[in-house]
Design an enzyme around this catalytic site. Structure first.
Site, PDB file in Angstrom:
ATOM      1  CG  ASP A   1      -4.274   2.624   7.542  1.00  0.00           C
ATOM      2  OD1 ASP A   1      -3.834   3.674   8.051  1.00  0.00           O
ATOM      3  OD2 ASP A   1      -5.320   2.594   6.861  1.00  0.00           O
TER       4      ASP A   1
ATOM      5  CG  ASP B   1      -4.190   7.473   7.582  1.00  0.00           C
ATOM      6  OD1 ASP B   1      -3.508   6.437   7.749  1.00  0.00           O
ATOM      7  OD2 ASP B   1      -5.427   7.444   7.465  1.00  0.00           O
TER       8      ASP B   1
ATOM      9  CE1 TYR C   1      -8.908  -0.223   6.935  1.00  0.00           C
ATOM     10  CE2 TYR C   1      -8.108   1.528   8.383  1.00  0.00           C
ATOM     11  CZ  TYR C   1      -8.041   0.814   7.188  1.00  0.00           C
ATOM     12  OH  TYR C   1      -7.094   1.156   6.247  1.00  0.00           O
TER      13      TYR C   1
ATOM     14  CD  GLU D   1      -5.433   6.662   1.886  1.00  0.00           C
ATOM     15  OE1 GLU D   1      -4.833   6.958   2.928  1.00  0.00           O
ATOM     16  OE2 GLU D   1      -6.666   6.850   1.734  1.00  0.00           O
TER      17      GLU D   1
END
Length: 520
Positions: free
Chosen positions: A88, A91, A240, A487
């Protein structure tokens, strides 16, 4: 002789010429930064990003050459094949909900702007980006009422800083089923596969039919066995969590299935549950992997232009009113308490962490709704006045231009685009020496010691990644540890694909013979 004495002897004509020259240089610098951006290049690089995020066995056509095969035993521990899909962000966990939303948005972009993407010679790459996700969803949907929700564990994964090719962290897989439901995840995955089935209908009809079959099963599963997926898969809550619940995803899935099948049952679901599921009740000012209402409402509003939906005008109008509340909030034309904030530099600002996801999704919805209004010869009525379709598109363009470098930092937040962009992206694979360059094993914490804590640019450029972006005052710090800003996520870039294709078309129409200029 000092400068003061030199200028004293400069003739008035030369002084005038110098002044004129400085003015022209300033003008062209502003023009290059603020007005002329290469949307085709940005589109190409956006699609390239998804190849950097691939998990599994990479194809021979792989263009991001600093990546290699990874996650080749995913699912083995549970006796299923879960190789493939996307990481995603920076990571190596494969989270089902944001991955599904990424594919839905890529598919919607192709549905709306297929010709424009093809015109920029990026159609095949767009299909490849979608199919890499849907191939994985087919694997993850192992039976009608079982969907594998996640591979890997965020806690253990974040303890390590490794390349994906070296992973030593847990690759345990987690699923939803009849006893452990996840209507939000099942709904979003159904939406992704239904939308993708529309994309592949002409180029690969067999595959399109397969996707639709899975989408219908997943929707039925999610609707029959209701519950939030983060209750069933507890490890996802810190990453999430489904804050909005599952009702938006079920409506969203039903609408995409209706568009894919033209089956009245799905339309009836959308209409009959419009109020009790919040579709015509929630006034929303964000659109994201978690909250689908704004996208749902805009997609439903577009049904009003078709004659066969006139009998449902009352309910569809309610969807439209809520859709226009979102659009007006982005335009700062609702009443004062219901608008999206903006930074001094003009960026839409929803929240501090990864704000660019909301900027890119808003840009997409503004563009789609602008085209809807234009094609139906309508205008938008906000609390702050009547708005033309051009004004919506202008705001979308301003947000994209901000992303590409027309901002107070003079920085492109799309990595690899322009001359100034983030070089210390919070991304494990990009920040560690490429596996293809050095196949020596890098241990769990070795990456922290040798790369993460070193204040040098990443050895690999994750081209096309849209980072989290600046704060509410347009400030941005390019530091690897500043994960809120540096990120990037797949669902940040996915909505940009369609918008960039549309803006590229617009530029070519308005400037048929003028070459594009990349920002400094």
């Amino acid at each position: 002789m000092d400068i003061m004495n030199k200028t004293h002897f400069t003739s008035p004509i030369i002084a005038h010429q110098l002044t004129l020259l400085l003015f022209l240089l300033s003008f062209f610098a502003i023009f290059a930064h603020s007005q002329v951006l290469d949307y085709a290049e940005a589109l190409s690089k956006s699609l390239l990003y998804f190849e950097a995020q691939r998990s599994g066995r990479l194809p021979y056509s792989q263009r991001v050459t600093w990546r290699d095969h990874s996650g080749l035993t995913d699912g083995l521990e549970q006796g299923v094949d879960l190789v493939g899909g996307y990481y995603d962000a920076g990571d190596h966990v494969k989270f089902g909900l944001p991955m599904a939303f990424t594919v839905t948005m890529l598919s919607w972009g192709v549905i709306e702007y297929r010709d424009q993407i093809a015109g920029a010679s990026e159609f095949e790459h767009a299909l490849e980006a979608i199919k890499w996700g849907t191939d994985y969803f087919i694997k993850a949907h192992t039976s009608p009422n079982v969907l594998w929700a996640e591979v890997g564990d965020g806690d253990t994964d974040h303890y390590c800083w490794q390349r994906p090719e070296d992973m030593t962290t847990s690759r345990r897989a987690y699923k939803i089923d009849e006893s452990n439901p996840g209507s939000d995840l099942a709904g979003e995955t159904a939406a992704a596969m239904a939308a993708a089935s529309i994309v592949f209908r002409e180029t690969n009809p067999h595959y399109s039919h397969l996707l639709l079959h899975h989408a219908q099963q997943l929707f039925e599963f999610g609707d029959k066995y209701r519950g939030k997926y983060d209750t069933s898969v507890g490890v996802v809550k810190n990453y999430y969590a489904s804050v909005s619940g599952y009702m938006d995803e079920l409506l969203w899935a039903a609408l995409w299935l209706y568009k894919a099948t033209d089956t009245p049952n799905y339309l009836n679901y959308l209409l009959s549950r419009a109020h009790c599921f919040g579709g015509t009740g929630w006034s929303i000012t964000e659109f994201s992997w978690d909250v689908k209402y704004a996208g749902l409402q805009i997609l439903a509003a577009k049904l009003l232009t078709e004659e066969k939906h006139k009998e449902h005008k009352h309910t569809l109008d309610q969807y439209r009113w809520k859709a226009e509340h979102y659009i007006c909030s982005c335009l700062n034309k609702n009443n004062s308490t219901n608008n999206v904030d903006r930074t001094p530099g003009g960026m839409l600002f929803v929240r501090q962490w990864n704000n660019m996801q909301y900027v890119s999704s808003a840009s997409f919805l503004l563009t789609v709704y602008s085209d809807f209004l234009r094609s139906s010869k309508q205008k938008l009525s906000c609390h702050g006045g009547v708005v033309s379709p051009e004004e919506l598109l202008s705001l979308a363009k301003a947000q994209v231009d901000y992303i590409l470098g027309s901002n107070p930092m003079n920085m492109s937040y799309l990595v690899g685009y322009g001359q100034s962009y983030p070089t210390r992206v919070h991304h494990r694979g990009a920040s560690v020496v490429s596996y293809r360059e050095n196949k020596g094993f890098i241990g769990c914490t070795q990456g922290y010691d040798n790369w993460y804590n070193h204040d040098v640019p990443n050895p690999n450029v994750v081209v096309g990644a849209l980072v989290g972006g600046p704060d509410c005052q347009d400030n941005f710090s390019d530091e690897r540890g500043n994960f809120m800003q540096t990120e990037a996520c797949t669902y940040n870039t996915a909505p940009l694909v369609g918008v960039l294709a549309r803006l590229n078309q617009l530029y070519e129409q308005e400037n048929p013979s003028m070459p594009l200029i990349a920002p400094y």
